[in-house]
Scaffold this motif. Structure first.
Motif, mmCIF file in Angstrom:
data_model
loop_
_atom_site.group_PDB
_atom_site.id
_atom_site.type_symbol
_atom_site.label_atom_id
_atom_site.label_comp_id
_atom_site.label_asym_id
_atom_site.label_seq_id
_atom_site.Cartn_x
_atom_site.Cartn_y
_atom_site.Cartn_z
ATOM 1 N N UNK A 178 0.843 -1.189 0.000
ATOM 2 C CA UNK A 178 0.000 0.000 0.000
ATOM 3 C C UNK A 178 0.883 1.246 0.000
ATOM 4 N N UNK A 179 0.457 2.308 -0.680
ATOM 5 C CA UNK A 179 1.246 3.552 -0.636
ATOM 6 C C UNK A 179 1.450 4.006 0.809
ATOM 7 N N UNK A 180 2.622 4.562 1.085
ATOM 8 C CA UNK A 180 2.879 5.017 2.457
ATOM 9 C C UNK A 180 1.974 6.197 2.798
ATOM 10 N N UNK A 181 1.739 6.367 4.094
ATOM 11 C CA UNK A 181 0.930 7.476 4.595
ATOM 12 C C UNK A 181 1.856 8.538 5.179
ATOM 13 N N UNK A 182 1.388 9.755 5.203
ATOM 14 C CA UNK A 182 2.128 10.803 5.899
ATOM 15 C C UNK A 182 1.968 10.588 7.402
ATOM 16 N N UNK A 183 3.074 10.734 8.124
ATOM 17 C CA UNK A 183 3.013 10.509 9.569
ATOM 18 C C UNK A 183 2.041 11.479 10.237
ATOM 19 N N UNK A 184 2.003 12.711 9.769
ATOM 20 C CA UNK A 184 1.103 13.720 10.350
ATOM 21 C C UNK A 184 -0.363 13.307 10.279
ATOM 22 N N UNK A 185 -0.690 12.442 9.320
ATOM 23 C CA UNK A 185 -2.083 12.037 9.120
ATOM 24 C C UNK A 185 -2.431 10.752 9.873
ATOM 25 N N UNK A 186 -1.467 10.196 10.590
ATOM 26 C CA UNK A 186 -1.730 8.959 11.329
ATOM 27 C C UNK A 186 -2.233 9.263 12.740
ATOM 28 N N UNK A 187 -2.942 8.305 13.309
ATOM 29 C CA UNK A 187 -3.404 8.439 14.699
ATOM 30 C C UNK A 187 -2.226 8.511 15.647
ATOM 31 N N UNK A 188 -1.169 7.823 15.298
ATOM 32 C CA UNK A 188 0.013 7.781 16.148
ATOM 33 C C UNK A 188 0.653 9.163 16.304
ATOM 34 N N UNK A 189 0.548 10.000 15.277
ATOM 35 C CA UNK A 189 1.126 11.348 15.341
ATOM 36 C C UNK A 189 0.602 12.093 16.566
ATOM 37 N N UNK A 190 -0.685 11.996 16.819
ATOM 38 C CA UNK A 190 -1.287 12.713 17.958
ATOM 39 C C UNK A 190 -0.750 12.206 19.290
#
Length: 195
Positions: A178-190
């Motif tokens: 799957x294409x990588x996600x931006x870290x800022x858009x992940x739940x983990x970022x918060x």
């Protein structure tokens, strides 16, 4: 007091630059000749943190070090690889801070879909005042494997130094990643946001 791992903020950048500066001025760990000014350092942080994690380790409001990932290459087919970088304040070395930062960084990168991380390490056959092989040994201790060796590739302090690429797989590769996600858009970022 325990060490806290958080996302780096703009207000942290002067401290991060102060940690980085001795690596430029006094070592061959960084192949830069001049310490970047705060504006240039900030631009680097902004560019990297748009997509990748940029983490700091804090204890008693003092930043001990930082680690981040960046693209290995701009071409889309390389998106599942990321280059990782870490810098620690001198008094924080050898106390497990680097390991802790990398553990958190790897967790964040896995959440993005990064499958392999790479580290570009300056090395020397004959350790001197500017470069030992502590960084190389540190990465190998964390499970990185040497995959490339470039002889006499960096000239600094009137010496030639080698550069090695090290690799560590974070997950198995399959035929339809799957294409990588931006870290800022992940739940983990918060979870890593500062109060």
């Amino acid at each position: 007091m325990s060490i806290i791992i958080q996302n780096a903020k703009e207000a942290d950048l002067p401290q991060l630059l102060a940690i980085y500066a001795p690596y430029v001025e006094k070592t061959a760990i960084s192949f830069e000749y001049q310490v970047p000014n705060l504006q240039k350092f900030s631009q680097r942080w902004q560019s990297i943190s748009q997509t990748y994690p940029y983490l700091i380790a804090k204890q008693d409001d003092q930043i001990l070090g930082y680690a981040y990932a960046s693209p290995f290459h701009q071409r889309e087919a390389y998106q599942w690889l990321a280059e990782v970088t870490i810098y620690l304040d001198s008094y924080a070395q050898g106390q497990g801070t680097g390991r802790l930062l990398y553990q958190h960084l790897e967790t964040c990168l896995k959440a993005q879909g990064i499958l392999t991380i790479l580290a570009c390490i300056a090395t020397t056959e004959h350790p001197d005042d500017y470069l030992t092989n502590k960084s190389l040994n540190f990465h190998k201790h964390l499970g990185f494997k040497e995959i490339g060796h470039f002889k006499n590739s960096g000239y600094k302090f009137e010496h030639w130094y080698d550069m090695k690429w090290l690799e560590k797989d974070l997950a198995k590769k399959n035929d339809q990643p799957q294409p990588i996600k931006k870290f800022r858009e992940s739940k983990l970022f918060r979870d890593y946001e500062q109060d």
